[in-house]
Design an enzyme around this catalytic site. Structure first.
Site, short mmCIF file in Angstrom:
data_model
loop_
_atom_site.label_atom_id
_atom_site.label_comp_id
_atom_site.label_asym_id
_atom_site.label_seq_id
_atom_site.Cartn_x
_atom_site.Cartn_y
_atom_site.Cartn_z
CG HIS A 160 -58.95 -3.08 17.22
ND1 HIS A 160 -57.83 -3.61 16.61
CD2 HIS A 160 -59.44 -2.15 16.33
CE1 HIS A 160 -57.65 -3.05 15.42
NE2 HIS A 160 -58.62 -2.17 15.23
CG ASP A 376 -71.14 -19.90 2.73
OD1 ASP A 376 -72.05 -20.13 3.56
OD2 ASP A 376 -71.20 -20.30 1.55
#
Length: 431
Positions: A160, A376
């Protein structure tokens, strides 16, 4: 409450490998802004993707190596700055991301069923690095777990301190793009430099930043949360559900889906925990600042471009009022944000290595509008997208197949989890 189902063990046939960038990348130390280098961000954002079909590990390794040419800091290592004590930076050395292959005797449908009540067994979906400190963990860890049905689970741990939700989604889209179109250029190139958020000299803190101070003198609600076993609660709000919440505010108050759902979740969280009525309760939520900074944060910036907005209310005022009260507080917290406010926070963090005070605070992180569900790798979109676990913060995640729906995931004390679920579903009355 339904009982959760444990995931079976993962079987590792090969040792973890390091995937370096495909071609040589710049070697230097990357400055991290004060928004990157906050103590409460020293963990990895852990995404879980479940696909009905799998991509070969060889193909994923190859495309990851290509992606790391563009996102080369993710192939580096965090270190403490030699110039300022406690300040982190990234040593861009091309050491590589950690890549792990596994097998689980489970099907994608069984994972979907188990995802309704996630539990600690989900931790096995991401390889645990045995490191002495946070600095010893690679900024990017990937575990690809093949399933009995021919599908796969892709789990990523992205540091992060290097990127926020928008930035991590940007990277995942880039990796998927290079998996399906390895010879094409990226549609969006990453911006590495963080100096747009460099503190002023001298620092000027000209706004209050209550996120970092305690709202109550004696009562620590977090102690109640830590004193009992926490169990994850997952609730789906359809487009119709969210529309109903928003309609509870009109015509006197217009609001966004996030504002309505955040206010409702905050109120139900407080109702179920039952703190003293006069206690001040806070809601902290991530707010994107990229468009606040006078167009100085260019598209493609994948560092931490958010601050925690802060709403506050007495417990009784929040619980006894209808949802409009919470919505107004959320809107007020958003309206308080400006470029000047962000500059003040950056400067405040330059002088105070503080972390948000969570003594009486719910923290919400919005994942539902990051485009995570659109990633995807060439086998169709995932049938499930979510966090590995949500043990500290409340997370709003996308619902695959319904762009307007959102799923709320939060860990609650076991003794009040059922009450929280009841209140969350009871939004047709008593609002």
């Amino acid at each position: 409450m339904h009982r959760s189902r444990d995931l079976p063990d993962c079987y590792y046939h090969n040792a973890p490998t390091l995937i370096p960038p495909e071609t040589p990348t710049p070697h230097h130390s990357l400055y991290l802004s004060n928004l990157d280098d906050q103590k409460f961000l020293r963990f990895s954002i852990k995404y879980v993707y479940v696909y009905k079909r799998c991509v070969s590990a060889e193909k994923l390794r190859s495309s990851l190596s290509k992606a790391l040419v563009h996102y080369y800091p993710l192939a580096g290592r965090l270190k403490v700055s030699e110039e300022k004590e406690g300040k982190l930076e990234v040593e861009c050395n091309g050491e590589g991301a950690l890549f792990v292959e596994a097998f689980m005797d489970f099907t994608a449908d069984e994972v979907l069923e188990a995802s309704r009540w996630p539990n600690v067994s989900w931790r096995k979906l991401l390889y645990r690095v045995d490191a002495q400190s946070f600095l010893g963990v690679p900024p990017l860890i990937v575990q690809v777990t093949k399933l009995r049905c021919g599908g796969m689970i892709l789990c990523t741990g992205i540091n992060h301190c290097l990127c926020d939700g928008i930035g991590s989604s940007q990277f995942l889209h880039a990796w998927a793009h290079l998996t399906t179109k390895p010879d094409q250029d990226l549609p969006l190139h990453p911006i590495h430099a963080r100096h747009v958020l460099i503190p002023r000299n001298p620092p000027i803190t000209d706004f209050p930043h209550p996120q970092y101070t305690a709202p109550n003198e004696a009562f620590d609600l977090n102690m109640i949360l830590r004193s009992q076993p926490l169990i994850p609660v997952s609730l789906t709000f359809t487009a119709s559900d969210i529309l109903h919440l928003k309609q509870l505010c009109v015509p006197s108050l217009k609001c966004t889906s996030f504002e309505a759902l955040a206010a409702h979740t905050w109120r139900c969280w407080v109702r179920s925990l039952g703190p003293p009525s006069s206690m001040k309760i806070r809601l902290l939520f991530s707010a994107n600042i990229r468009k606040l900074m006078d167009r100085k944060i260019a598209e493609g910036y994948y560092g931490n471009g958010f601050v925690l907005a802060c709403a506050e209310s007495r417990a009784d005022e929040l619980v006894d009022a209808n949802v409009q009260h919470g919505v107004r507080l959320v809107q007020k917290a958003k309206e308080a944000l400006s470029e000047e406010y962000v500059r003040s926070m950056v400067d405040y963090l330059e002088e105070n290595r503080a972390r948000p005070d969570l003594t009486a605070t719910l923290v919400i992180s919005q994942w539902a509008r990051l485009g995570l569900e659109e990633v995807d790798f060439g086998v169709g979109r995932a049938v499930y997208v979510g966090p590995l676990l949500s043990e500290i913060y409340c997370i709003f995640v996308p619902v695959v197949g319904d762009v307007e729906a959102q799923r709320v995931i939060v860990s609650m004390p076991e003794s009040v989890a059922g009450k929280f679920v009841y209140y969350m579903k009871d939004y047709f009355v008593g609002m």
